[in-house]
Design a protein around this motif. Structure first.
Motif: not given
Ligand SMILES: NC(=O)c1ccc[n+]([C@@H]2O[C@H](COP(=O)([O-])OP(=O)(O)OC[C@H]3O[C@@H](n4cnc5c(N)ncnc54)[C@H](O)[C@@H]3O)[C@@H](O)[C@H]2O)c1
Length: 271
Positions: A2, A123, A158-159, A178-179, A183, A212-213, A215, A233, A235, A252-253
């Motif tokens: 994001t 990251n 990835p997170v 996960d939705l 996966k 780590a979603s 939503s 984590p 966002m 924290n963002p």
């Molecule tokens: N706070 C930080 O420092 C930081 C750093 C990196 C990423 N992030 C955030 O962490 C989150 C995850 O990052 P990512 O790169 O793994 O994202 P991604 O989009 O690759 O994966 C997110 C997963 O969540 C699933 N998902 C979404 N809504 C859902 C729900 N209601 N129920 C179940 N599963 C759901 C999606 O299907 C997807 O597989 C993102 O919001 C990203 O912005 C935050």
């Protein structure tokens, strides 16, 4: 990944010390101590100067992003240079100024790289491990042994993948939701003691969660108790403000992910 908004990060620099104090109350440790655990560093390390290089490609620079990353590293006593030059010229400026690693982000990747020596930290992976370590340490601080405890991980990107890996290393039991059921199933199949669930997960049945979603407001007040610990984590934050007033919500963002990237690279540079 994001893309962060200016409004996600504009208060970070000003509030770093206050947030650190909240983080210590929640986890029993500083962000640096958690990042070191996530990176697997136990002994002393000689800090290397870090360069933060603004990147203009794609949607371009997020105003204040590089300065904020620099402030987060500086908060951990890391000598930091935010280059005046951007892109390749910025990387050259970091190299010529004696930086041992460089932090860069574009629309697809946010990563740190060793300069002159091989090191890399993404990251997403650093954030997943950092938040999982924060949850585990918050449990230990409350006298709870994580071994064998079910930990719900929402989101298998990835997170979530990196968080699940850390949780499995701690001998806790990752429950992955996960939705995209395939996966979640693929991730669970590769980890010891892991199971998968299709969404929506019965949130109230879990005391320890990693969101780590992507939503927002997924975890509501009625889903948590005073004992619940959520490492969030995602966002925007996956827990509502009301849930955060009742339970411990670690969110924290940018801060913990950036600090974990630094120590992840440091570990590789020391090896
Ligand atoms: N706070 C930080 O420092 C930081 C750093 C990196 C990423 N992030 C955030 O962490 C989150 C995850 O990052 P990512 O790169 O793994 O994202 P991604 O989009 O690759 O994966 C997110 C997963 O969540 C699933 N998902 C979404 N809504 C859902 C729900 N209601 N129920 C179940 N599963 C759901 C999606 O299907 C997807 O597989 C993102 O919001 C990203 O912005 C935050």
């Amino acid at each position: 990944m994001t893309r962060l908004l200016e409004s996600d990060i504009d208060v970070i620099e000003r509030q770093l010390q206050t947030y650190e104090e909240l983080f210590i109350r929640q986890t029993g440790h500083t962000m640096e101590a958690i990042a070191r655990k996530a990176a697997g560093i136990s002994g002393k390390v000689k800090r290397r100067k870090a360069g933060v290089v603004p990147v203009t490609s794609g949607l371009g620079v997020i105003s204040g992003f590089s300065r904020t990353v620099g402030a987060i590293l500086h908060h951990c006593q890391v000598e930091t240079l935010v280059t005046e030059e951007t892109d390749v010229a910025g990387l050259q400026q970091a190299y010529l100024s004696g930086c041992g690693m460089a932090f860069l982000a574009d629309d697809k990747v946010c990563a740190a790289f060793g300069i002159g020596q091989k090191a890399h930290s993404d990251n997403g992976e650093a954030t997943g491990r950092g938040y999982a370590a924060a949850l585990v340490e918050a449990m230990k601080t409350r006298g709870i042994d994580p071994a064998g405890e079910a930990i719900l991980i929402i989101g298998a990107g990835p997170v979530g993948q990196a968080a699940a890996g850390y949780i499995a290393e701690q001998k806790a039991s990752p429950v992955i939701c996960d939705l995209d059921v395939d996966k979640a199933a693929r991730l669970a199949a590769g980890l010891e003691d892991a199971v998968f669930l299709s969404a929506p997960a019965p949130l109230r049945e879990y005391r320890y969660l990693i969101d780590a979603s992507t939503s927002p407001d997924l975890i509501k007040e009625e889903d948590v108790t005073e004992e619940t610990i959520v490492a969030a984590p995602g966002m925007p934050c996956g827990a509502t403000e009301e849930a955060g007033r009742k339970a411990t919500v670690i969110h924290n963002p940018l801060e913990l992910g950036i600090i974990t990237m630094y120590f992840d690279c440091m570990k590789q540079l020391e090896e």
